[in-house]
Design a protein around this motif. Sequence first.
Motif, PDB file in Angstrom:
ATOM      1  N   PHE A  50     -44.412  20.653 -40.282  1.00 47.40           N
ATOM      2  CA  PHE A  50     -43.595  19.253 -40.505  1.00 47.40           C
ATOM      3  C   PHE A  50     -42.210  19.425 -40.829  1.00 47.40           C
ATOM      4  N   ALA A  97     -44.156  15.523 -37.105  1.00 45.09           N
ATOM      5  CA  ALA A  97     -45.275  16.738 -37.031  1.00 45.09           C
ATOM      6  C   ALA A  97     -45.066  17.425 -35.737  1.00 45.09           C
ATOM      7  N   ILE A 146     -50.252  13.424 -42.375  1.00 44.53           N
ATOM      8  CA  ILE A 146     -50.248  15.086 -42.477  1.00 44.53           C
ATOM      9  C   ILE A 146     -51.619  15.773 -41.784  1.00 44.53           C
TER      10      ILE A 146
END
Length: 218
Positions: free
Chosen positions: A129, A194, A214
């Motif tokens: 990320f 992401a 996430i």
Amino acid sequence: MLCIVAMIVFGILGLFSVKYRKLAKEAFSCVFRQATLRPCVSGFDQELRAKTASKLMKFPRLAKFTYKHFTALSWLFTITFFLSLGYTGYSLYNLAVHGTCDPITGHCVFTPQNTSNVPPNSCVITGDFIEFYGAECPHCAKMAPIVEQLENETGIKLQKLEVWHNQTNQQKMLEFAPYIQRDCGLLGVPAFVALKTNKSICGELSKEKLKRFIIENG
């Protein structure tokens, strides 16, 4: 009605042992008759009631209570059984789709974790990320402790790129501009991307919302 659970359990056991097939047949007969609003004539429910109570004879009051309220306890056990099946199915669905049983907490008994490298309460995240932020951005400053907490909980480290004063990082952010504008409607900070899914989320977020992002995209 415990006969339903007994039918399922003895039906499965009957695949491996002949001695359970008779019990499975009696349970099925009992369930079928009660489903058609007829009394169970096989005596299977009474047999279960008696055997269950006999196992509790060391505790007379408990045995008496169980025998007296066997039908209500059977319903309670049956409802609990099917709720457990439903929750297990839901967890397996999340595991297949999101990679974790619970997308919110990230906890999953089906997901093996490497406890030597990952914090005890973390979930397994395989993707990378990026956090694009501005040095003087107040929203970015508010997100800093939240990001730190999630890094500790999930075991990941976000690549943090300052874009207001760093031209190299600005160019990097422009590479992801189509994804950020698609998901956020504008190109601003803080922006979280992401790399595994090319999805992004922006703005001052709650810890739960960022954690879900996430987990779902890691």
